[in-house]
Each structure stands twice: as C-alpha cells, then as structure tokens.
Write a protein that holds these residues in place. Structure first.
Motif, PDB file in Angstrom:
ATOM      1  N   LEU A  48     -15.525   5.465 -11.316  1.00 45.32           N
ATOM      2  CA  LEU A  48     -15.981   6.890 -10.639  1.00 45.32           C
ATOM      3  C   LEU A  48     -16.884   6.861 -11.615  1.00 45.32           C
ATOM      4  CD1 LEU A  48     -17.442   9.378  -8.876  1.00 45.32           C
ATOM      5  CD2 LEU A  48     -14.792  10.728 -10.153  1.00 45.32           C
ATOM      6  N   GLU A  49     -16.139   7.275 -13.011  1.00 47.19           N
ATOM      7  CA  GLU A  49     -17.339   7.008 -14.653  1.00 47.19           C
ATOM      8  C   GLU A  49     -17.980   6.198 -14.516  1.00 47.19           C
ATOM      9  OE1 GLU A  49     -13.820   8.223 -16.921  1.00 47.19           O
ATOM     10  OE2 GLU A  49     -14.082  10.200 -16.237  1.00 47.19           O
ATOM     11  N   LYS A  50     -17.296   4.902 -15.018  1.00 48.08           N
ATOM     12  CA  LYS A  50     -18.480   2.958 -15.159  1.00 48.08           C
ATOM     13  C   LYS A  50     -19.434   2.896 -13.872  1.00 48.08           C
ATOM     14  CE  LYS A  50     -15.702   4.165 -19.020  1.00 48.08           C
ATOM     15  NZ  LYS A  50     -16.616   4.223 -20.066  1.00 48.08           N
ATOM     16  N   ALA A  51     -18.602   3.088 -12.501  1.00 50.93           N
ATOM     17  CA  ALA A  51     -19.136   2.286 -11.495  1.00 50.93           C
ATOM     18  C   ALA A  51     -20.286   3.013 -10.704  1.00 50.93           C
ATOM     19  CB  ALA A  51     -18.540   1.475 -11.005  1.00 50.93           C
ATOM     20  N   ARG A  52     -19.954   4.535 -10.777  1.00 46.80           N
ATOM     21  CA  ARG A  52     -20.648   5.893 -10.358  1.00 46.80           C
ATOM     22  C   ARG A  52     -20.046   5.321  -8.854  1.00 46.80           C
ATOM     23  NH1 ARG A  52     -20.184   9.258 -12.551  1.00 46.80           N
ATOM     24  NH2 ARG A  52     -22.092  10.302 -12.299  1.00 46.80           N
ATOM     25  N   VAL A  53     -18.197   4.925  -8.111  1.00 47.08           N
ATOM     26  CA  VAL A  53     -18.690   4.889  -7.002  1.00 47.08           C
ATOM     27  C   VAL A  53     -17.640   4.914  -6.668  1.00 47.08           C
ATOM     28  CG1 VAL A  53     -18.163   3.017  -5.444  1.00 47.08           C
ATOM     29  CG2 VAL A  53     -19.736   2.445  -7.525  1.00 47.08           C
ATOM     30  N   LYS A  54     -17.269   5.945  -5.434  1.00 47.36           N
ATOM     31  CA  LYS A  54     -15.964   7.126  -4.906  1.00 47.36           C
ATOM     32  C   LYS A  54     -15.081   6.182  -3.521  1.00 47.36           C
ATOM     33  CE  LYS A  54     -13.658  11.334  -4.732  1.00 47.36           C
ATOM     34  NZ  LYS A  54     -12.751  10.518  -4.163  1.00 47.36           N
ATOM     35  N   PHE A  55     -13.665   6.157  -4.271  1.00 46.12           N
ATOM     36  CA  PHE A  55     -13.505   5.835  -3.470  1.00 46.12           C
ATOM     37  C   PHE A  55     -11.720   6.376  -2.965  1.00 46.12           C
ATOM     38  CE2 PHE A  55     -13.948   1.772  -5.709  1.00 46.12           C
ATOM     39  CZ  PHE A  55     -15.098   0.509  -4.397  1.00 46.12           C
ATOM     40  N   ASP A  56     -11.519   6.385  -2.140  1.00 44.64           N
ATOM     41  CA  ASP A  56     -10.669   6.935  -1.737  1.00 44.64           C
ATOM     42  C   ASP A  56      -9.159   6.861  -2.549  1.00 44.64           C
ATOM     43  OD1 ASP A  56     -11.035   8.842   0.464  1.00 44.64           O
ATOM     44  OD2 ASP A  56     -11.533   7.377   2.077  1.00 44.64           O
ATOM     45  N   GLU A  57      -8.719   8.118  -3.211  1.00 43.62           N
ATOM     46  CA  GLU A  57      -7.457   7.091  -3.933  1.00 43.62           C
ATOM     47  C   GLU A  57      -6.068   6.668  -2.976  1.00 43.62           C
ATOM     48  OE1 GLU A  57      -8.853   9.723  -3.809  1.00 43.62           O
ATOM     49  OE2 GLU A  57     -10.064  11.278  -5.038  1.00 43.62           O
ATOM     50  N   GLY A  58      -5.842   5.045  -3.924  1.00 44.06           N
ATOM     51  CA  GLY A  58      -4.629   4.504  -3.374  1.00 44.06           C
ATOM     52  C   GLY A  58      -3.589   5.574  -2.514  1.00 44.06           C
ATOM     53  N   PHE A  59      -2.884   6.208  -4.714  1.00 48.17           N
ATOM     54  CA  PHE A  59      -1.797   7.376  -4.858  1.00 48.17           C
ATOM     55  C   PHE A  59      -1.783   7.732  -3.550  1.00 48.17           C
ATOM     56  CE2 PHE A  59      -5.057   9.035  -7.430  1.00 48.17           C
ATOM     57  CZ  PHE A  59      -4.339  10.685  -7.158  1.00 48.17           C
ATOM     58  N   LYS A  60      -2.076   8.573  -2.778  1.00 45.67           N
ATOM     59  CA  LYS A  60      -2.453  10.188  -1.894  1.00 45.67           C
ATOM     60  C   LYS A  60      -2.097   8.742  -1.114  1.00 45.67           C
ATOM     61  CE  LYS A  60      -6.584  12.498  -3.177  1.00 45.67           C
ATOM     62  NZ  LYS A  60      -8.127  12.980  -2.560  1.00 45.67           N
ATOM     63  N   PHE A  61      -1.976   7.238  -0.957  1.00 46.01           N
ATOM     64  CA  PHE A  61      -1.224   7.225   0.818  1.00 46.01           C
ATOM     65  C   PHE A  61       0.399   6.837   0.796  1.00 46.01           C
ATOM     66  CE2 PHE A  61      -5.759   6.614   1.443  1.00 46.01           C
ATOM     67  CZ  PHE A  61      -6.487   6.237   2.525  1.00 46.01           C
ATOM     68  N   GLY A  62       0.033   7.024  -1.109  1.00 46.47           N
ATOM     69  CA  GLY A  62       2.110   7.151  -0.789  1.00 46.47           C
ATOM     70  C   GLY A  62       2.376   6.286  -2.466  1.00 46.47           C
ATOM     71  N   GLU A  63       3.266   6.603  -3.030  1.00 50.62           N
ATOM     72  CA  GLU A  63       3.493   6.216  -4.506  1.00 50.62           C
ATOM     73  C   GLU A  63       3.000   4.793  -4.097  1.00 50.62           C
ATOM     74  OE1 GLU A  63       4.364   5.860  -7.972  1.00 50.62           O
ATOM     75  OE2 GLU A  63       4.018   8.126  -6.934  1.00 50.62           O
ATOM     76  N   CYS A  64       3.305   3.677  -2.932  1.00 44.73           N
ATOM     77  CA  CYS A  64       3.058   2.685  -3.475  1.00 44.73           C
ATOM     78  C   CYS A  64       1.272   2.246  -3.588  1.00 44.73           C
ATOM     79  CB  CYS A  64       3.911   1.355  -2.281  1.00 44.73           C
ATOM     80  SG  CYS A  64       3.034   2.211   0.048  1.00 44.73           S
ATOM     81  N   GLY A  65       0.685   2.754  -3.227  1.00 41.53           N
ATOM     82  CA  GLY A  65      -0.757   2.897  -3.019  1.00 41.53           C
ATOM     83  C   GLY A  65      -1.584   2.609  -4.319  1.00 41.53           C
ATOM     84  N   GLN A  66      -0.822   3.470  -5.717  1.00 40.76           N
ATOM     85  CA  GLN A  66      -0.867   3.602  -7.221  1.00 40.76           C
ATOM     86  C   GLN A  66      -2.378   3.006  -7.955  1.00 40.76           C
ATOM     87  OE1 GLN A  66      -0.261   5.640  -9.129  1.00 40.76           O
ATOM     88  NE2 GLN A  66       1.131   7.327  -8.011  1.00 40.76           N
ATOM     89  N   SER A  67      -1.785   1.352  -7.128  1.00 40.28           N
ATOM     90  CA  SER A  67      -3.133   0.477  -7.787  1.00 40.28           C
ATOM     91  C   SER A  67      -3.732  -0.084  -6.842  1.00 40.28           C
ATOM     92  CB  SER A  67      -1.843  -1.047  -8.531  1.00 40.28           C
ATOM     93  OG  SER A  67      -1.635  -1.822  -7.243  1.00 40.28           O
ATOM     94  N   PHE A  68      -4.031   0.711  -6.348  1.00 42.66           N
ATOM     95  CA  PHE A  68      -4.713   0.433  -4.752  1.00 42.66           C
ATOM     96  C   PHE A  68      -6.426   1.597  -4.681  1.00 42.66           C
ATOM     97  CE2 PHE A  68      -1.528  -2.409  -3.108  1.00 42.66           C
ATOM     98  CZ  PHE A  68      -2.033  -2.595  -2.380  1.00 42.66           C
ATOM     99  N   VAL A  69      -7.322   0.904  -3.832  1.00 45.40           N
ATOM    100  CA  VAL A  69      -8.457   2.540  -3.739  1.00 45.40           C
ATOM    101  C   VAL A  69      -8.751   1.715  -2.215  1.00 45.40           C
ATOM    102  CG1 VAL A  69      -9.086   2.370  -5.241  1.00 45.40           C
ATOM    103  CG2 VAL A  69      -9.999   0.457  -4.595  1.00 45.40           C
ATOM    104  N   ARG A  70      -9.298   2.680  -1.319  1.00 41.85           N
ATOM    105  CA  ARG A  70     -10.028   2.083  -0.426  1.00 41.85           C
ATOM    106  C   ARG A  70     -10.896   2.568   0.412  1.00 41.85           C
ATOM    107  NH1 ARG A  70      -8.394   5.994   5.361  1.00 41.85           N
ATOM    108  NH2 ARG A  70      -9.775   7.318   4.645  1.00 41.85           N
ATOM    109  N   MET A  71     -11.430   1.279   1.047  1.00 43.01           N
ATOM    110  CA  MET A  71     -13.089   1.317   0.680  1.00 43.01           C
ATOM    111  C   MET A  71     -13.770   1.699   2.458  1.00 43.01           C
ATOM    112  SD  MET A  71     -15.541  -1.693  -0.545  1.00 43.01           S
ATOM    113  CE  MET A  71     -16.974  -1.572  -0.909  1.00 43.01           C
ATOM    114  N   ASN A  72     -14.725   2.152   1.787  1.00 46.33           N
ATOM    115  CA  ASN A  72     -15.637   2.867   3.480  1.00 46.33           C
ATOM    116  C   ASN A  72     -16.770   1.251   3.873  1.00 46.33           C
ATOM    117  OD1 ASN A  72     -16.819   3.355   5.750  1.00 46.33           O
ATOM    118  ND2 ASN A  72     -16.672   5.543   5.755  1.00 46.33           N
ATOM    119  N   ILE A  73     -16.709   0.672   4.770  1.00 43.05           N
ATOM    120  CA  ILE A  73     -18.006  -0.440   4.868  1.00 43.05           C
ATOM    121  C   ILE A  73     -18.586  -0.314   6.067  1.00 43.05           C
ATOM    122  CG2 ILE A  73     -16.630  -2.350   3.893  1.00 43.05           C
ATOM    123  CD1 ILE A  73     -15.669  -3.167   6.609  1.00 43.05           C
TER     124      ILE A  73
END
Length: 389
Positions: free
Chosen positions: A338-363
């Motif tokens: 968000l701060e460095k690229a000015r791109v907003k993703f869905d936060e992976g951690f919201k989908f579960g603890e195992c998503g801490q290192s992930f983001v979800r991208m809408n194409i």
C-alpha cells in the motif's frame, strides 16, 4: 463490449473504490471493474422507467431462469421447490447456522478461506474447527486425515465447503467431493457448499456441483449460489440457496421471514432473470478476458518478480500470491504494497493464520490497470531488494 475501458468508479458508493487515499489502485474486494451484460442494463432500465418500486415477490419466470441455467451450464436437474432466497450467501449461511447449530457446536472450514466464514460461525456461539489445506509446491489439497478427525468429534455439526475454493482457486475433483461427502454422511454432518464461483472456471477445469456428484448428499446438504459474482451484480443483493431437505427448507424460510429478509430487491429479481436468460454470451467473453489477465499476471511475476509466487487459479477472478520471500507478514506485508506501491490487496491473514505471507489479487479489471499495478509492485520490490542487500 469494451473490456479495456477503465470506467471511473470513484464517488459511486463503491466499497472497492472508496479508499480514502488518492492514487491507490484497489486490487481487492471481489467485484469486477467491468460493466455488466447489456441485457442486464436493459432489464434494469426498463424496471427503472416503470417508475414503481414496491414490495417484490418471485415470479415463475424467476424460478424457470434458475432451473434452466443449472441445466444448461452444469447439465444438472434442480427443482423449483429447492430454491430459497437470500440477500447474500453470508446472510443465508447465518440463517442456516441458526437452524442447524446450538452454541458450543463445531463448524469445520478449510482455511485459508473466505474470511466472513469465521465471524459467521462465531456469531452463533459455535467453534471454528480448521481443516487447514495442505500447501506444497504451490498447490493446495485437502488433509483428509484431519478432516476425518474433526468430523468425528461429537460436537461437530456442520462443514462449510468452499467450491471452487476462495482464495486458493482450487476446483475440487469429483473424487475429492465424493470423499468429503462420504465423511460428512458417516459422521452425520450437514454440508453447506458455497459454490458462488462455480461459473468462473478456467479452461481445462470443470466445476462439479455437490448435488451432481452425489444424489445421496441431497438430504444433508445445502448448495449456495448466486448470479452476483458471475455477472458482477453483488449490489443487487440476490442469492440462491438450494435446499432439497423439505424439513430444513421450511425451517430456513421460517427463520428468514422472522429476520425480515424474505423480500427480494426489486432490481435484483430483474437482474437475476436477465443474467440467467441472456447473460451467457457476456460470461463466455468474460472468461476469455480473465484467462488472458491471469496469464499476463503469471508471466509478469515469473519474469520480473520471482519473489512472488502466484498460486495458479483453476477458478475465480482472484489470484492468491505467496510473498514469503519478502520476509514480511500480515499487516506489514499489506502496508508495504500500500505505502510503497500504492496498491491495495485483500490481506492474506484475514483468510486464516496460514495466510500471513499471502495477498489476494483481483484480476477482474482492464489489463491497463493490472499492468500499472504490477509495475508499481515491481518498483517497490526492486527498492526492497536494494535495501535488504
């Protein structure tokens, strides 16, 4: 249909485009930046011009459009009596859990998974039982040993199946669905199958609805679907629950009425009918656009951003991206983009603890917007590489 038109959505009450900071590209929220089928626009315009927007009910044409769609797209026979209304899948699941569970019961989900499932379960005083998906070499599969263990617990009453799976994009095979269904039957569990993304499947894969895989699952299962993701009409608040079990169906409808949710949106009815009767050509074009966008993202990440590993989706207009090589987790990871690229993703951690290192991208947007987001991401990661060295 111009799929490359970057339509302005700011100041339109769009959740996706209501981000307070300027110059942010939202690649989050699972709706599309594409205009809907002209057939839907025409149907809504006709209703708008009619000029009366009173209380609305369900016509025979509404039911026929749904039955016909399932027969045409999935070669599957459903019955009018099965069809129940909900203003959305999550409200529908909430009503179902109020009927099927008591406080203290357990509900199985297969995380990382659509994050409203968590709060929906907890709203009813139930325990979230995580049957965490197995992740290996960029591929997700079901941990059936763990599923069996969770299912046999005496407090477990319901399994919520996400099919196709959001966010990992898996299209479950017939064998996987049969095995899930057999476990549920043996342990007397209800299956709530969220098949919201069942129409958005990529070439080479085929979505198999739960009811088509096994007729023996009908009496202990509910299938949730909607035109909203398929045709980009989530704002019309119209979803469908198929409930073959007559006793459960009556209890569901009674609860729905008790909550005051039984009346459909006047435009939702018109949008549903138009989508299912006339929207297929638009959908077929959309699937080609999504396939092209998917390949573009996969190729770009492979060539320019090897630190980001995309989980190749078999369905949905979403890509689940493994960012573990950036050595950032949770909120820090999302704030980096968000701060460095000015791109907003869905936060992976919201989908579960195992998503801490992930983001979800809408194409589901014009390729120009995808390209701009990817270039910004590339610049941010290049700077990150320089700093960590």
């Amino acid at each position: 249909m111009n799929w490359n038109d970057c339509i302005e959505r700011t100041n339109t009450h769009s959740v996706k485009w209501s981000f307070p900071e300027e110059d942010v590209i939202p690649m989050c929220i699972a709706d599309m930046d594409f205009q809907v089928s002209p057939a839907i626009v025409e149907a809504l315009n006709q209703k708008a011009h009619h000029g009366i927007y009173g209380y609305t009910t369900f016509s025979s044409r509404y039911f026929e459009s749904i039955v016909s769609w399932w027969e045409k797209r999935f070669d599957m026979e459903i019955y009018k009596d099965w069809i129940c209304f909900s203003p959305g899948i999550i409200p529908g699941i909430n009503v179902l859990l109020s009927v099927l569970t008591e406080p203290g019961d357990g509900v199985i989900i297969q995380d990382p998974v659509y994050y409203p499932f968590y709060s929906t379960i907890e709203n009813h005083g139930c325990s979230v039982l995580k049957n965490t998906l197995l992740y290996q070499d960029g591929f997700y599969s079901i941990d059936f040993d763990d599923l069996e263990e969770k299912a046999r617990k005496p407090e477990t009453k319901v399994l919520i199946l996400c099919s196709p799976h959001n966010p990992v994009g898996r299209v479950w095979t017939i064998e996987e669905i049969e095995r899930i269904g057999d476990i549920a039957k043996r342990h007397h569990l209800w299956i709530i199958s969220d098949e919201m993304h069942g129409d958005l499947v990529y070439e080479g894969y085929e979505h198999k609805p739960l009811f088509k895989v096994g007729e023996s699952f009908l009496e202990n299962s509910i299938l949730c679907a909607a035109p909203s993701k398929t045709f980009n009409i989530a704002g019309l608040q119209t979803s469908i629950l198929l409930i073959p079990n007559k006793e459960l169906r009556e209890k569901y409808n009674e609860k729905l009425t008790g909550y005051g949710l039984m009346r459909p949106n006047v435009f939702g009815i018109e949008g549903t009918i138009a989508a299912y009767e006339e929207g297929e050509p638009w959908l077929n074009e959309l699937l080609m656009v999504l396939e092209d966008n998917k390949q573009y993202v996969l190729n770009y990440l492979e060539q320019h951003l090897p630190e980001l590993k995309a989980i190749v989706p078999q369905a949905t207009h979403l890509i689940w991206i493994d960012c573990s090589e950036l050595d950032m987790l949770g909120e820090d990871l999302c704030m980096f983009f968000l701060e460095k690229a000015r791109v907003k993703f869905d936060e992976g951690f919201k989908f579960g603890e195992c998503g801490q290192s992930f983001v979800r991208m809408n194409i589901a947007c014009p390729k120009e917007r995808i390209d701009m987001a990817l270039r910004r991401m590339n610049h941010a990661v290049l700077e990150h590489r320089r700093i960590v060295k």
